[in-house]
Enzyme design. Structure first.
Site, PDB file in Angstrom:
ATOM      1  N   ASP A   1     -51.509  17.943  18.861  1.00 30.16           N
ATOM      2  CA  ASP A   1     -51.864  19.300  19.280  1.00 30.16           C
ATOM      3  C   ASP A   1     -53.272  19.613  18.798  1.00 30.16           C
ATOM      4  OD1 ASP A   1     -51.943  22.369  19.238  1.00 30.16           O
ATOM      5  OD2 ASP A   1     -49.934  22.033  20.037  1.00 30.16           O
TER       6      ASP A   1
ATOM      7  N   ALA B   1     -46.666  25.123   9.397  1.00 25.63           N
ATOM      8  CA  ALA B   1     -45.808  23.938   9.295  1.00 25.63           C
ATOM      9  C   ALA B   1     -45.915  23.098  10.549  1.00 25.63           C
ATOM     10  CB  ALA B   1     -44.365  24.363   9.048  1.00 25.63           C
ATOM     11  N   TYR B   2     -45.949  23.752  11.696  1.00 27.77           N
ATOM     12  CA  TYR B   2     -46.115  23.029  12.968  1.00 27.77           C
ATOM     13  C   TYR B   2     -47.438  22.267  12.956  1.00 27.77           C
ATOM     14  CZ  TYR B   2     -47.136  22.300  17.918  1.00 27.77           C
ATOM     15  OH  TYR B   2     -47.482  21.737  19.132  1.00 27.77           O
ATOM     16  N   ALA B   3     -48.537  22.957  12.626  1.00 26.86           N
ATOM     17  CA  ALA B   3     -49.857  22.328  12.641  1.00 26.86           C
ATOM     18  C   ALA B   3     -49.925  21.168  11.655  1.00 26.86           C
ATOM     19  CB  ALA B   3     -50.934  23.366  12.325  1.00 26.86           C
TER      20      ALA B   3
ATOM     21  N   LYS C   1     -47.917  18.145  12.946  1.00 28.62           N
ATOM     22  CA  LYS C   1     -48.633  17.514  14.057  1.00 28.62           C
ATOM     23  C   LYS C   1     -49.856  16.743  13.543  1.00 28.62           C
ATOM     24  CE  LYS C   1     -46.520  18.530  17.992  1.00 28.62           C
ATOM     25  NZ  LYS C   1     -46.117  17.531  18.990  1.00 28.62           N
TER      26      LYS C   1
END
Length: 237
Positions: free
Chosen positions: A136, A148-150, A153
Site C-alpha cells: 500500500d 497498524a495497517y500501515a 503493510k
C-alpha cells in the site's frame, strides 16, 4: 498460457477478483482464497476458477489453507498476495489483538505461504515463476488512523526484499504499492474530490491499472526485489 495455476489470495472481490477474471481471460488457470461465502463466488466458479476458503487471521487457519492448496495443485505459476484487512486503529484492551490480526493477515500469511509454496513454484515448468505482494502507498507514508495497517503493510514490503534475495534466480519476488484505485459503496462526491486532489493524475483509475502492473511483473524475467508504486504521482504533491 501456463498449465500451472496462479494463486490470488483474497480474490473474491475488488482488485483480487478483477485480476483473477483477467488472468482467466488471458488463458491462465486461477485459484483464489476467500474469507467468507458471497454470491460473486458462484460466477467465478462458473468460469473455472478454483475457490478455497481461508482464515488468515490465525496461524492454524493459514496452515489449514496450505494443506488444502497442496491437495488441489502440484504446482503454481505465481502467488499473488492480495488478501488484506483495512481495519482502523482501536484503543482499549483489544488494541493488541487488532494489531496481531493485521500482522497475521498481512505478514504471517504471506510469509508462511511463500515458505510452503516454494516447492509448488519450483515444480512449475514455465521459465518464470513469481511472487507478488500487494502492499500500500501508506506503507512508506504512515497513517494517523490506520497505523497498524500501515506498519504491517510496510512489513510485507520488507518481506519482498528478503524473499527476492532468498529465492533468486529461480523465483522473482516483487510488490505493487497502490494508492486508492477503486471507490467503495457510499463514497460521495466530496470524498472523490478529496482523493483526486492527493495525486497529480486527478483520477480514480479503476482496477485495470493493477492488472497492467501485475502483468508487467509476470511477463518480465529481469525484475525482482522491487516495489512498483501505482499511486498517480502522490509523491509529487
Amino acid at each position: 498460457m501456463s498449465a500451472s495455476p496462479v494463486l490470488i489470495t483474497g480474490g473474491a472481490q475488488r482488485l483480487g477478483r478483477h485480476c483473477a477474471e483477467r488472468l482467466v481471460d488471458d488463458g491462465h488457470p486461477v485459484i483464489i482464497s476467500y474469507r467468507r461465502e458471497r454470491p460473486a463466488l458462484d460466477a467465478l466458479r462458473e468460469r473455472g476458477i478454483v475457490t478455497l476458503a481461508a482464515d488468515f487471521s490465525t496461524e492454524a487457519g493459514i496452515l489449514d489453507f496450505l494443506e488444502r492448496l497442496k491437495a488441489e495443485t502440484s504446482s503454481l505459476r505465481a502467488i499473488v498476495h492480495n488478501a488484506s484487512d483495512w481495519a482502523p486503529d482501536i484503543t482499549g484492551p483489544k488494541a493488541g489483538e487488532n494489531f496481531e490480526r493485521l500482522f497475521r493477515v498481512h505478514m504471517l500469511a504471506p510469509y508462511l505461504i511463500n515458505l510452503h509454496g516454494r516447492a509448488l513454484l519450483e515444480a512449475c515448468r514455465e521459465p518464470q515463476r513469481d511472487i507478488v505482494h500487494l502492499t500500500d502507498y501508506v506503507a512508506r507514508k504512515g497513517s494517523r488512523k490506520h497505523a497498524a495497517y500501515a506498519a504491517t503493510k510496510a512489513g510485507l514490503e520488507n518481506l519482498t526484499l528478503s524473499f527476492a534475495a532468498m529465492y533468486a534466480p529461480a523465483i522473482q519476488v516483487n510488490a505493487i504499492a497502490p494508492a486508492l484505485i477503486m471507490l467503495g459503496e457510499g463514497d460521495d462526491d466530496a470524498y472523490v474530490a478529496k482523493v483526486k486532489a492527493k495525486a497529480v493524475m486527478d483520477m480514480v483509475p479503476g482496477p485495470g491499472v493493477i492488472y497492467q502492473s501485475l502483468r508487467y511483473l509476470l511477463d518480465n524475467r529481469y525484475v525482482t526485489g522491487i516495489t512498483l508504486p501505482v499511486d498517480g504521482g502522490r509523491h509529487l504533491r
